[in-house]
Write a protein that holds these residues in place. Structure first.
Motif, mmCIF file in Angstrom:
data_model
loop_
_atom_site.group_PDB
_atom_site.id
_atom_site.type_symbol
_atom_site.label_atom_id
_atom_site.label_comp_id
_atom_site.label_asym_id
_atom_site.label_seq_id
_atom_site.Cartn_x
_atom_site.Cartn_y
_atom_site.Cartn_z
ATOM 1 N N ILE A 164 0.863 -1.183 0.000
ATOM 2 C CA ILE A 164 0.000 0.000 0.000
ATOM 3 C C ILE A 164 0.899 1.233 0.000
ATOM 4 O O ILE A 164 1.729 1.403 0.897
ATOM 5 C CB ILE A 164 -0.918 0.038 1.235
ATOM 6 N N VAL A 165 0.729 2.071 -1.008
ATOM 7 C CA VAL A 165 1.481 3.316 -1.119
ATOM 8 C C VAL A 165 0.556 4.478 -0.789
ATOM 9 O O VAL A 165 -0.595 4.504 -1.241
ATOM 10 C CB VAL A 165 2.046 3.507 -2.545
ATOM 11 N N ALA A 166 1.032 5.408 -0.001
ATOM 12 C CA ALA A 166 0.301 6.642 0.278
ATOM 13 C C ALA A 166 1.065 7.801 -0.358
ATOM 14 O O ALA A 166 2.267 7.955 -0.130
ATOM 15 C CB ALA A 166 0.164 6.857 1.779
ATOM 16 N N ARG A 167 0.360 8.598 -1.177
ATOM 17 C CA ARG A 167 1.010 9.726 -1.855
ATOM 18 C C ARG A 167 0.150 10.974 -1.663
ATOM 19 O O ARG A 167 -1.058 10.956 -1.937
ATOM 20 C CB ARG A 167 1.200 9.428 -3.348
ATOM 21 N N SER A 168 0.787 12.056 -1.220
ATOM 22 C CA SER A 168 0.049 13.286 -0.935
ATOM 23 C C SER A 168 -0.107 14.129 -2.190
ATOM 24 O O SER A 168 0.497 13.869 -3.231
ATOM 25 C CB SER A 168 0.776 14.093 0.140
ATOM 26 N N ALA A 169 -0.906 15.185 -2.054
ATOM 27 C CA ALA A 169 -1.167 16.083 -3.183
ATOM 28 C C ALA A 169 0.080 16.826 -3.641
ATOM 29 O O ALA A 169 0.157 17.287 -4.778
ATOM 30 C CB ALA A 169 -2.262 17.082 -2.810
ATOM 31 N N GLU A 172 4.539 13.917 -1.558
ATOM 32 C CA GLU A 172 5.159 13.126 -0.483
ATOM 33 C C GLU A 172 4.686 11.682 -0.636
ATOM 34 O O GLU A 172 3.502 11.451 -0.914
ATOM 35 C CB GLU A 172 4.725 13.642 0.881
ATOM 36 N N ILE A 173 5.580 10.729 -0.430
ATOM 37 C CA ILE A 173 5.207 9.344 -0.715
ATOM 38 C C ILE A 173 5.864 8.382 0.263
ATOM 39 O O ILE A 173 7.024 8.551 0.617
ATOM 40 C CB ILE A 173 5.564 8.998 -2.188
ATOM 41 N N ARG A 174 5.068 7.417 0.752
ATOM 42 C CA ARG A 174 5.539 6.406 1.693
ATOM 43 C C ARG A 174 4.825 5.093 1.387
ATOM 44 O O ARG A 174 3.764 5.080 0.768
ATOM 45 C CB ARG A 174 5.230 6.795 3.144
ATOM 46 N N THR A 175 5.398 3.991 1.902
ATOM 47 C CA THR A 175 4.710 2.710 1.786
ATOM 48 C C THR A 175 4.494 2.097 3.162
ATOM 49 O O THR A 175 5.247 2.356 4.096
ATOM 50 C CB THR A 175 5.500 1.680 0.947
ATOM 51 N N VAL A 210 9.203 -1.001 -6.673
ATOM 52 C CA VAL A 210 8.273 -1.150 -7.800
ATOM 53 C C VAL A 210 6.955 -0.443 -7.485
ATOM 54 O O VAL A 210 6.395 0.266 -8.334
ATOM 55 C CB VAL A 210 8.041 -2.641 -8.114
ATOM 56 N N ALA A 211 6.450 -0.602 -6.266
ATOM 57 C CA ALA A 211 5.191 0.038 -5.879
ATOM 58 C C ALA A 211 5.305 1.563 -5.894
ATOM 59 O O ALA A 211 4.404 2.264 -6.370
ATOM 60 C CB ALA A 211 4.775 -0.451 -4.490
#
Length: 258
Positions: A164-169, A172-175, A210-211
């Motif tokens: 699961i990847v979380a990406r902000s507007a 910013e990006i984290r898994t 990859v994600a």
């Protein structure tokens, strides 16, 4: 949704089922068809920000709402790409993202000449194991609908993984940690999610990379679930993605600090 009850957030929900669990905890519940243009458009006009729980929603209505200034996450263009598995697979090739070999077909007639086995996938509206079937004999094709589809190489994998990847507007990006999925052999639905996955650290890092690349390529704002195969020689191949928490990430709601 339950989290919004802790804050001064007025929540509106549109769902097709009168007994949807969310109906009991939102401020305003509307029952309607998510694929109907006017229903989605009228609902969206009531909100300051619109998001989705499932990608099967009328895209044209979302595009109209976005053009009129409504903030929508994930973006309608991302949802449109993801909800069509054929275009989704083409996107991986165009962006140098690893995936299994596949071919496009307008119906099932041409599938009778393909080498066996392969995986049949409906081009649109597959969900939770529906619209996917492993074809081991040509007789298996008699049970699949005659619809636009893709035929995908059957991968002899070690593990089915997901990130699961979380990406902000603002990018910013984290898994979340890589999870391992075990599927029911006939229902083709996730039965068990193991977190963290029982794989070497270097394989987990490869899956997360990859994600992350996939989320960046889509330019998504919000969550992206990336389902992947770990092959026998430890390659990571994207199976498909979902722009939501997904079965592989439901655990994170209660189990993870975000």
């Amino acid at each position: 949704l339950a989290e919004t009850q802790k804050f001064d957030i007025y929540t509106l929900i549109l769902d097709g089922a009168a007994d949807a669990p969310c109906a009991k905890i939102c401020n305003e519940f509307h029952r309607g068809d998510l694929m109907d243009y006017q229903t989605v458009y009228n609902f969206g006009k009531r909100a300051d920000l619109l998001t989705i729980e499932i990608e099967h929603v009328n895209i044209e209505a979302l595009k109209k709402l976005k053009a009129e200034g409504l903030t929508i996450y994930p973006e309608p263009e991302v949802l449109e790409l993801i909800q069509h598995k054929g275009r989704q697979k083409d996107f991986y090739l165009e962006n140098d993202l690893p995936t299994a070999a596949f071919t496009h077909h307008q119906g099932k007639e041409a599938l009778f000449g393909l080498s066996l086995p392969f995986v049949w996938k409906s081009a649109q509206f597959g969900y939770d194991g529906n619209g996917v079937k492993v074809i081991r004999t040509y007789e298996d094709l008699y049970d699949v609908p005659d619809l636009p589809c893709i035929a995908e190489k059957l991968i002899p994998f070690k593990n089915e993984l997901a990130v699961i990847v979380a990406r902000s507007a603002v990018g910013e990006i984290r898994t979340y940690p890589v999870v391992e999925m075990e599927f029911h052999p006939t229902a083709n639905q996730v039965e068990f999610v193991v977190c963290p996955a029982r794989i070497p650290e270097e394989i987990a890092e490869k899956a997360q990379i990859v994600a992350l690349r996939a989320a960046e390529a889509f330019g998504i704002t919000g969550l992206l679930a990336v389902e992947m195969f770990q092959t026998q020689d430890d390659q990571i191949l994207i199976n498909e993605v979902a722009p939501r928490t997904h079965n592989s990430g439901h655990y994170s709601i209660e189990a993870s600090y975000t």
